[in-house]
Design a protein around this motif. Structure first.
Motif, PDB file in Angstrom:
ATOM      1  N   ASP A 252      35.754 -38.023  55.048  1.00 26.46           N
ATOM      2  CA  ASP A 252      34.770 -38.290  56.093  1.00 26.46           C
ATOM      3  C   ASP A 252      33.425 -38.680  55.499  1.00 26.46           C
ATOM      4  O   ASP A 252      32.589 -39.283  56.188  1.00 26.46           O
ATOM      5  N   TYR A 253      33.207 -38.369  54.232  1.00 23.99           N
ATOM      6  CA  TYR A 253      31.971 -38.736  53.553  1.00 23.99           C
ATOM      7  C   TYR A 253      32.222 -39.737  52.430  1.00 23.99           C
ATOM      8  O   TYR A 253      31.419 -39.879  51.518  1.00 23.99           O
ATOM      9  N   SER A 254      33.341 -40.439  52.502  1.00 20.26           N
ATOM     10  CA  SER A 254      33.726 -41.357  51.435  1.00 20.26           C
ATOM     11  C   SER A 254      33.909 -42.764  51.982  1.00 20.26           C
ATOM     12  O   SER A 254      34.334 -42.966  53.122  1.00 20.26           O
ATOM     13  N   ALA A 255      33.630 -43.749  51.138  1.00 23.41           N
ATOM     14  CA  ALA A 255      33.844 -45.145  51.526  1.00 23.41           C
ATOM     15  C   ALA A 255      35.307 -45.421  51.816  1.00 23.41           C
ATOM     16  O   ALA A 255      35.644 -46.357  52.553  1.00 23.41           O
ATOM     17  N   GLN A 257      37.085 -43.920  53.722  1.00 21.17           N
ATOM     18  CA  GLN A 257      37.308 -43.699  55.141  1.00 21.17           C
ATOM     19  C   GLN A 257      37.383 -45.015  55.900  1.00 21.17           C
ATOM     20  O   GLN A 257      38.166 -45.168  56.833  1.00 21.17           O
ATOM     21  N   GLN A 258      36.573 -45.989  55.516  1.00 21.28           N
ATOM     22  CA  GLN A 258      36.558 -47.262  56.213  1.00 21.28           C
ATOM     23  C   GLN A 258      37.886 -47.984  56.077  1.00 21.28           C
ATOM     24  O   GLN A 258      38.339 -48.657  57.002  1.00 21.28           O
ATOM     25  N   THR A 263      35.245 -44.393  60.964  1.00 23.41           N
ATOM     26  CA  THR A 263      33.851 -44.506  60.581  1.00 23.41           C
ATOM     27  C   THR A 263      33.462 -43.328  59.699  1.00 23.41           C
ATOM     28  O   THR A 263      33.975 -42.225  59.852  1.00 23.41           O
ATOM     29  N   ILE A 264      32.563 -43.591  58.768  1.00 19.79           N
ATOM     30  CA  ILE A 264      32.073 -42.536  57.889  1.00 19.79           C
ATOM     31  C   ILE A 264      31.154 -41.611  58.676  1.00 19.79           C
ATOM     32  O   ILE A 264      30.362 -42.042  59.496  1.00 19.79           O
ATOM     33  N   GLY A 265      31.285 -40.310  58.431  1.00 14.14           N
ATOM     34  CA  GLY A 265      30.332 -39.351  58.960  1.00 14.14           C
ATOM     35  C   GLY A 265      30.602 -38.835  60.359  1.00 14.14           C
ATOM     36  O   GLY A 265      29.704 -38.254  60.976  1.00 14.14           O
ATOM     37  N   MET A 309      24.827 -37.873  52.539  1.00 12.32           N
ATOM     38  CA  MET A 309      25.751 -38.398  51.541  1.00 12.32           C
ATOM     39  C   MET A 309      25.120 -38.401  50.147  1.00 12.32           C
ATOM     40  O   MET A 309      25.807 -38.206  49.139  1.00 12.32           O
TER      41      MET A 309
END
Length: 360
Positions: A252-255, A257-258, A263-265, A309
């Protein structure tokens, strides 16, 4: 038998991790990416024929004369995913030498429970995307999503009853109740920066790992295996499920995720305190702790996610979360020690690595 009852069991199991690994000399406590052999392909190949039948059962049991029900359910089920939980049921049954049809229906039952919880979760979290697609509640609204989730829960219980085993009914119905408890506990923890590590592990063990554990346990139950083997497969599912959720929380806090269509966050915006935040808050100075208190408990402003982040990167808490997931993954592999080496066991071990290596 392993207990699903809430009360610190997930964290206590983690604290026993080093002892478990000491009893398993073939496992490397310094596991890293180069040592992972992450693929679901071996397990998918082993259960391919059974999974095809399970998918047909899922399609058949989604049918309803109320047109919106199969349309909405199919929207979510067709959105993708690896069918990991039903695949684990089928794989556990194969590991135990079972070749009958019961595991196929129970795998469908597990998938219905999982799908129902996703429908409900997206409503609670007000989510608009899942795996890059619009969520059912974004398309049809919250009321329809909740009610179709209830329909799928009902279908799962019909499949349990048809199986005719009180043990199967007990395991899966108990897991359904614990999942709901975990979701409520998580809701209670939202907006509270003082959530303890113990409470966090209780949430992920209940809301995610309980279904993994039930899925693998029933695979052994239908094979009429000895209790120690049934318990070992349940422990395997529980440890795998905890590792799986830890990686989800890190992502959830990582690229990365995209690339998964999310979506991040999302957790950050919802005020959820997950392992990356727990570790960052613990390691932070007074100014950083004040930041986390404000964004979790009070208000969030433009740029706060970027700052969160930055702090997570500063304290390497994604790495810390991943390392914890690796330890649970190693415990899951150790749980398979009772079983003879073979393609089924190797495939389940590879599935553990797959669940963890998503962080890369």
């Amino acid at each position: 038998m392993f207990s699903y009852a809430l009360g610190g069991f997930a964290l206590r199991r983690f604290r026993k991790c080093e002892a478990v690994l000491e009893l398993s000399p073939n496992l490397d406590k310094n596991s890293n990416k180069s040592q992972l052999n992450a693929s679901l392909t071996p397990l998918m190949d082993i259960v391919a024929d059974d999974l095809k039948d399970t998918n047909q059962i899922i399609l058949d049991r989604m049918h309803s004369d109320v047109e919106l029900i199969p349309v909405l359910a199919r929207h979510l089920i067709a959105a993708g995913g690896k069918r990991l939980r039903p695949v684990l049921t089928l794989g556990a049954a194969k590991l135990c030498g079972y070749e009958g049809d019961r595991a196929k229906k129970l795998a469908a039952c597990v998938e219905f429970i999982h799908t129902a919880t996703l429908l409900h979760d997206d409503v609670v979290d007000e989510s608009d995307l899942r795996r890059g697609n619009e969520t059912a509640n974004a398309v049809w609204g919250n009321q329809a999503s909740v009610l179709v989730g209830d329909f799928l829960f009902s279908r799962s219980f019909q499949l349990m009853v048809e199986d005719g085993s009180l043990e199967v009914l007990r395991v899966l119905s108990n897991a359904s109740a614990v999942i709901a408890e975990g979701e409520v506990l998580q809701l209670m923890n939202v907006g509270d920066i003082n959530v303890t590590e113990e409470s966090y592990f209780e949430v992920i063990a209940a809301k995610t790992a309980a279904l993994f554990a039930a899925a693998t346990r029933v695979g052994a139950v239908v094979a009429n295996r000895p209790e120690n083997e049934v318990d070992a497969l349940e422990e395997f599912g529980m440890n795998l499920g905890i590792a799986f959720q830890l990686i989800d929380d890190a992502l959830d806090y990582s690229a990365e995720q995209q690339s998964l269509g999310k979506t991040i966050g999302d957790d950050f915006r919802e005020g959820k305190v997950t392992m990356p935040v727990l570790l960052a808050y613990r390691a932070g100075d007074e100014e950083e702790k004040a930041f986390w208190t404000r964004v979790i408990e009070q208000e969030q402003n433009d740029g706060d996610l970027d700052e969160a982040m930055r702090l997570i990167e500063k304290h390497q808490t994604i790495r810390g979360t991943f390392d914890t997931a690796l330890k649970y993954g190693d415990m899951a592999k150790a749980n398979l020690g009772l079983f003879a080496d073979g393609p089924e066991k190797a495939a389940l071990i590879s599935a553990v690595d797959f669940a963890i290596e998503r962080a890369y």
